[in-house]
Scaffold this motif. Sequence first.
Motif, PDB file in Angstrom:
ATOM      1  N   TYR A 154     -21.411  22.852  -0.907  1.00  0.00           N
ATOM      2  CA  TYR A 154     -21.862  24.015  -1.821  1.00  0.00           C
ATOM      3  C   TYR A 154     -23.151  23.702  -2.652  1.00  0.00           C
ATOM      4  O   TYR A 154     -23.484  22.627  -3.176  1.00  0.00           O
ATOM      5  N   THR A 190     -24.013  31.292   5.950  1.00  0.00           N
ATOM      6  CA  THR A 190     -23.302  31.135   4.787  1.00  0.00           C
ATOM      7  C   THR A 190     -24.159  31.583   3.466  1.00  0.00           C
ATOM      8  O   THR A 190     -23.272  31.781   2.612  1.00  0.00           O
ATOM      9  N   GLU A 240     -26.384  31.176  -2.983  1.00  0.00           N
ATOM     10  CA  GLU A 240     -25.143  30.363  -2.569  1.00  0.00           C
ATOM     11  C   GLU A 240     -25.476  29.886  -1.179  1.00  0.00           C
ATOM     12  O   GLU A 240     -25.575  31.014  -0.385  1.00  0.00           O
ATOM     13  N   LYS A 246     -16.169  29.341  -2.191  1.00  0.00           N
ATOM     14  CA  LYS A 246     -17.269  29.410  -1.150  1.00  0.00           C
ATOM     15  C   LYS A 246     -16.617  28.572   0.336  1.00  0.00           C
ATOM     16  O   LYS A 246     -16.606  29.122   1.367  1.00  0.00           O
TER      17      LYS A 246
END
Length: 195
Positions: free
Chosen positions: A76, A38, A89, A59
């Motif tokens: 997140y 991710t 991120e 996200k």
Amino acid sequence: MYIFSQLTVLNLCLLFFVLHDLMKTSEASDSCDVSKTTFENVDNCPDSEEKIREAAARKNCAAYSNRCSEPDKLEYHCVLDPYVTQKLEVCAYKQNILGGHCTEYNIGGNLIQSSRKANCSSFLQSPCPDVYPSTDAYKYSGCYNLTQTDTKQPKYTTVYRTNGKAMDRSASRKQISVNVMALLIADVTVTLVVL
């Protein structure tokens, strides 16, 4: 023979407690494997609670949480890379950040942690406290200003656990297992020599 049985029982008890502790430790984790898939470089990180909510919705870390052992911990983050050259991120488990440092995502260790290269406790504007949750990194936006664009840096560095241990979890389990086995072999050898 009585001495041998006492030592054997003692060894079995020791082995039981060590293995129980290892199993208990493996239940709770500091990371989820899905985090590796991710993370992405970004130009800017959110610097307010409202922008954090928007970025988190975009996200959509909840979509990945079913692939984690502790789905509720996946959140997140927008944080530094270990070399303080980029902003990342990532969906990762929240950690306590210690020592007045900025927050980083260690790609090699797959872990959110304190950045040893970025101390923010002495910032004039919005200094970092001694301890804060990693999801509050946006409150210390001075950390984001420390980044320099240098894509030639390697992507991996030492994993620093927030509890003070600086080792990979799987390596530490293997070392403990080796130590326990060596202890058991030594005890059995001593017992046999005594008999």
